[in-house]
Motif scaffolding. Structure first.
Motif, PDB file in Angstrom:
ATOM      1  N   SER A 241      18.544 -25.619  10.863  1.00  0.00           N
ATOM      2  CA  SER A 241      19.590 -26.480  11.425  1.00  0.00           C
ATOM      3  C   SER A 241      19.704 -27.837  10.734  1.00  0.00           C
ATOM      4  N   HIS A 242      19.028 -28.020   9.588  1.00  0.00           N
ATOM      5  CA  HIS A 242      19.093 -29.288   8.867  1.00  0.00           C
ATOM      6  C   HIS A 242      19.462 -29.035   7.409  1.00  0.00           C
TER       7      HIS A 242
ATOM      8  N   TYR B 267      15.134 -30.608  22.414  1.00  0.00           N
ATOM      9  CA  TYR B 267      14.353 -29.552  21.786  1.00  0.00           C
ATOM     10  C   TYR B 267      12.950 -29.539  22.386  1.00  0.00           C
TER      11      TYR B 267
ATOM     12  N   ASP C  83      12.898 -29.391  15.987  1.00  0.00           N
ATOM     13  CA  ASP C  83      14.134 -28.722  15.575  1.00  0.00           C
ATOM     14  C   ASP C  83      14.199 -28.516  14.067  1.00  0.00           C
TER      15      ASP C  83
ATOM     16  N   THR D  56      22.812 -24.129  10.643  1.00  0.00           N
ATOM     17  CA  THR D  56      23.392 -23.532  11.833  1.00  0.00           C
ATOM     18  C   THR D  56      24.403 -24.478  12.486  1.00  0.00           C
TER      19      THR D  56
ATOM     20  N   HIS E  64      25.417 -23.822  15.993  1.00  0.00           N
ATOM     21  CA  HIS E  64      25.334 -23.750  17.454  1.00  0.00           C
ATOM     22  C   HIS E  64      23.927 -23.864  18.014  1.00  0.00           C
ATOM     23  N   VAL E  65      22.912 -23.712  17.167  1.00  0.00           N
ATOM     24  CA  VAL E  65      21.535 -23.760  17.658  1.00  0.00           C
ATOM     25  C   VAL E  65      20.703 -24.689  16.788  1.00  0.00           C
ATOM     26  N   ASP E  66      19.589 -25.138  17.332  1.00  0.00           N
ATOM     27  CA  ASP E  66      18.608 -25.919  16.592  1.00  0.00           C
ATOM     28  C   ASP E  66      17.304 -25.139  16.489  1.00  0.00           C
TER      29      ASP E  66
ATOM     30  N   LYS F 116      22.241 -26.302  20.668  1.00  0.00           N
ATOM     31  CA  LYS F 116      22.547 -27.667  20.245  1.00  0.00           C
ATOM     32  C   LYS F 116      23.006 -28.488  21.452  1.00  0.00           C
ATOM     33  N   GLY F 117      22.614 -29.746  21.467  1.00  0.00           N
ATOM     34  CA  GLY F 117      22.949 -30.607  22.588  1.00  0.00           C
ATOM     35  C   GLY F 117      21.942 -30.576  23.704  1.00  0.00           C
TER      36      GLY F 117
END
Length: 350
Positions: free
Chosen positions: A257-258, A310, A226, A269, A271-273, A306-307
């Motif tokens: 996403s980090h 990955y 991710d 981001t 909502h997504v990784d 996300k959630g």
């Protein structure tokens, strides 16, 4: 003085427009569980190429989302046992469609091309591109800049998987590389070495900014993590695309996403990784139709919600947007040439 003020006003207006909240139609996950979208617009129709079913399929629709959810038409099948088929890129040149893709197993991956007079049928048998040095190669695409066709791809310097670099070479035709290959980016910055062994620069995507300068965005860090993200290199004004030190690299991820790997002033981001392996949705796929400053334009990319754990199996195509972000300085040290370069950068939106 008037020109300076006008340029400053353009940059300010672009920033304001870029930050306007997205509309409901601007972003979202498609229903397609897949990776490496390649999407272009021809007239009012959007075509998307996908690796699937042991070959390549093309989908067509009235929008990027509609294309992603449309029935897939298989346009090429691996009847010769080429191996794993990765990341097809659909391009238009001289009114003819070309799909570039990599195929192979392990260290045998090389670039191939098929072509047709139609976007979603009638493609030729595959031909291997005779890229300079003949090394492992993936994620290649062709574009025209400065009156010259170019091919850019991700590959190895030698015959072992130490790191994936970005290379560029001239093309004398859509199917014929000519001359040497030139390295233009290597994964040597700390933020693109969070996940590696090998360390990764891949999935290059060319674009031309409102000042006419060439940009090549790419994905960094392993696609199995991710930490996968999008960054870019920008060719200095008047620079030589084959000279590595004429390229300036962003100082962090521009879409990721980090927070700790993002360039200062860019947000991660929500909502997504691991967004990456993206496609700028351009008219005819031509960087001469790259967007002006101000409005947002369509973008396709893959990511994992996300959630969700990955993994490659959990990647979906997403439609997002992007726009130009002016007066952005990239910095470097201990290399030839100027240590800073200021120009357009990019903002990405889910």
């Amino acid at each position: 003085m008037k020109r300076i003020l006008h340029r400053a006003a353009v940059v300010l207006l672009a920033a304001v427009a870029c930050l306007l909240p997205p509309t409901a139609a601007e972003a979202g996950q498609t229903s397609l569980r897949a990776a490496d979208p390649s999407v272009l617009r021809v007239g009012s129709t959007y075509f998307a190429a996908q690796s699937t079913g042991g070959g390549i399929a093309v989908r067509a629709g009235s929008s990027p989302d509609a294309a992603a959810s449309a029935p897939a038409r298989q346009v090429w099948s691996d009847t010769r046992g080429r191996g794993e088929v990765w990341a097809p890129e659909i391009v238009v040149d001289g009114g003819r469609y070309y799909i570039y893709f990599s195929a192979g197993t392990g260290n045998a991956h090389r670039m191939y091309v098929i072509s047709s007079a139609a976007a979603d049928s009638g493609y030729s048998a595959e031909t291997q591109l005779a890229l300079p040095d003949g090394k492992w190669a993936i994620d290649g695409t062709m574009f025209t800049f400065g009156g010259q066709r170019w091919f850019v791809w991700s590959g190895w310097a030698g015959d072992t998987n130490v790191e994936q670099n970005l290379y560029i070479a001239r093309m004398s035709s859509p199917t014929t590389p000519t001359g040497a290959r030139y390295v233009i980016s290597q994964p040597r910055e700390s933020w693109e070495r969070v996940v590696g062994n090998p360390f990764i620069n891949e999935a290059p995507a060319p674009l031309k900014d409102p000042s006419g300068q060439l940009h090549i965005t790419y994905s960094a860090n392993g696609s199995w993590s991710d930490q996968y993200c999008i960054s870019e290199i920008r060719l200095r004004a008047g620079g030589d695309p084959t000279y590595v030190w004429d390229w300036y690299k962003a100082n962090g991820c521009l879409f990721g996403s980090h927070r700790e790997t993002m360039m200062a002033g860019w947000d991660p981001t929500l909502h997504v990784d691991g967004p990456g392996s993206h496609s700028f949705v351009l008219l005819n796929g031509d960087i001469a139709t790259s967007p002006p400053a101000g409005p947002k334009f369509p973008l396709a990319f893959h990511a994992v919600p996300k959630g969700t754990p990955y993994s490659w199996a959990n990647r979906y195509w997403y439609s997002g947007t992007f726009c130009w972000w002016g007066s952005t300085t990239y910095r470097r040290a201990n290399v030839p040439g100027a240590t800073t370069d200021t120009g357009w950068s990019l903002k990405f939106f889910e």
